[in-house]
Write a protein that holds these residues in place. Structure first.
Motif, short mmCIF file in Angstrom:
data_model
loop_
_atom_site.label_atom_id
_atom_site.label_comp_id
_atom_site.label_asym_id
_atom_site.label_seq_id
_atom_site.Cartn_x
_atom_site.Cartn_y
_atom_site.Cartn_z
N MET A 120 0.19 -7.25 -11.25
CA MET A 120 -1.24 -7.05 -11.44
C MET A 120 -1.99 -8.33 -11.11
N VAL A 121 -3.07 -8.18 -10.38
CA VAL A 121 -3.94 -9.33 -10.07
C VAL A 121 -5.38 -8.91 -10.35
N ASP A 122 -6.06 -9.66 -11.17
CA ASP A 122 -7.47 -9.39 -11.48
C ASP A 122 -7.73 -7.91 -11.81
N GLY A 123 -6.89 -7.35 -12.67
CA GLY A 123 -7.12 -5.99 -13.15
C GLY A 123 -6.55 -4.90 -12.27
N LYS A 124 -6.06 -5.24 -11.07
CA LYS A 124 -5.54 -4.20 -10.16
C LYS A 124 -4.04 -4.39 -9.94
N ILE A 125 -3.33 -3.26 -9.73
CA ILE A 125 -1.91 -3.36 -9.37
C ILE A 125 -1.84 -3.53 -7.85
N VAL A 126 -1.26 -4.64 -7.42
CA VAL A 126 -1.24 -4.93 -5.98
C VAL A 126 0.15 -4.74 -5.37
N ALA A 127 1.18 -4.59 -6.19
CA ALA A 127 2.51 -4.33 -5.66
C ALA A 127 3.33 -3.61 -6.72
N LEU A 128 4.17 -2.68 -6.28
CA LEU A 128 5.01 -1.94 -7.23
C LEU A 128 6.26 -1.45 -6.50
N ASP A 129 7.41 -1.97 -6.91
CA ASP A 129 8.66 -1.53 -6.28
C ASP A 129 9.84 -2.15 -7.04
N SER A 130 11.05 -1.90 -6.56
CA SER A 130 12.21 -2.57 -7.16
C SER A 130 12.17 -4.04 -6.75
N PRO A 131 12.77 -4.94 -7.55
CA PRO A 131 12.82 -6.34 -7.15
C PRO A 131 13.44 -6.50 -5.75
N LYS A 132 14.47 -5.73 -5.48
CA LYS A 132 15.14 -5.82 -4.18
C LYS A 132 14.16 -5.49 -3.04
N ASN A 133 13.45 -4.39 -3.19
CA ASN A 133 12.51 -3.99 -2.12
C ASN A 133 11.34 -4.95 -2.00
N LEU A 134 10.86 -5.44 -3.15
CA LEU A 134 9.73 -6.39 -3.09
C LEU A 134 10.16 -7.65 -2.34
#
Ligand code: ATP
Length: 247
Positions: A209-223
């Motif tokens: 989350m950055v400044d109230g928004k979700i900017v990335a979501l995935d498994s640690p491996k994929n991120l």
């Protein structure tokens, strides 16, 4: 992993006056999943988590936890979740067993089942040796383990952990995470915020989350693969660098 949603969130938003603390966040969390909820200081994690725990009414958007609606069924949510904050509330002048008994009663565990459930929990989480110790005498890492066990004693479907391992060393954190895996294996869904990137690596999926928004979501491996980086710490630094709110 069962395809069973325990948390469903769509465009969830919380404003304080003109300030949007949580800004249209959307995600699902599945049964037995360990979901890491990451963000820089002030990103909005605690505010979002409080809405999911039925402790704060959203300004707009939709949210369901354990099948209950965050607007209309906050009391049902509270009964079906566990919650452990950084300032967990154990009674320092009571013994471990008495703390567990007290909270089991508060969370509505049937009185007759309490002693057996406490013993089973102490054994499962490797806490039997401290059963009769005064909580005030325990090191922080043990208190955190105890606070976790207290929060799952009533067998909630999901447990919310808000920076549960603050202030302890990596090996103590690792022990705490063994307990988390154990609970997740037993079907409890784990929703955890943390500032420690070694912990982010332990999650099944991570949102940032950055400044109230979700900017990335995935498994640690994929991120890590997606950004071409080798650690979650590097991914976090890259993503959070643009934050306006972080201190
Ligand atoms: P931290 O990691 O530091 O706990 P966080 O990601 O949990 O941060 P929040 O505590 O949710 O962030 O705060 C998000 C923003 O909302 C911050 O700028 C904070 O000052 C603001 N905020 C939180 N609660 C309130 C409130 N009751 N009234 C006004 N502003 C608030």
């Amino acid at each position: 992993m069962a395809d069973d949603k325990v948390i469903e969130v769509r465009n969830l938003t919380k404003k304080f006056g003109d300030f949007t603390a949580v800004d249209h966040v959307s995600f699902d969390v599945f049964q037995g999943e360990i979901f890491g909820f990451l963000g820089a200081n002030g990103a909005g994690k605690t505010t979002a988590m409080r809405m999911l725990c039925g402790l704060s009414i959203p300004t707009s958007g939709e949210g369901k936890v354990a099948g209950y609606d965050v607007y209309r069924q906050a009391e049902d949510i509270k009964r079906n979740i566990g919650y452990m904050s950084q300032r967990f509330s154990l009674y320092e002048d009571l013994r471990v067993y008495d703390n567990m008994k007290l909270f089991a009663g508060i969370y509505g565990v049937p009185r007759k089942e309490i002693p057996a459930r406490i013993d089973e929990m102490l054994q499962r989480l490797g806490l039997s040796e401290i059963k009769y110790k005064m909580v005030g005498e325990l090191p922080l890492g043990w208190k955190q383990r105890l606070a976790f066990s207290v929060a799952i004693l009533h067998r909630p479907r999901v447990i919310f952990l808000d920076e549960p391992t603050g202030g302890v060393d990596p090996s103590t954190r690792r022990q705490f995470w063994e307990m988390i895996y154990e609970a997740a294996d037993g079907g409890i869904t784990i929703f955890v915020t943390t500032h420690y990137m070694d912990e982010a690596e332990y999650c099944n999926r991570v949102s940032m989350m950055v400044d109230g928004k979700i900017v990335a979501l995935d498994s640690p491996k994929n991120l890590k693969a997606g950004y071409g980086l080798s650690s979650m710490s590097q991914v976090f630094d890259l993503i959070a660098r643009g934050a306006l709110r972080s201190e």
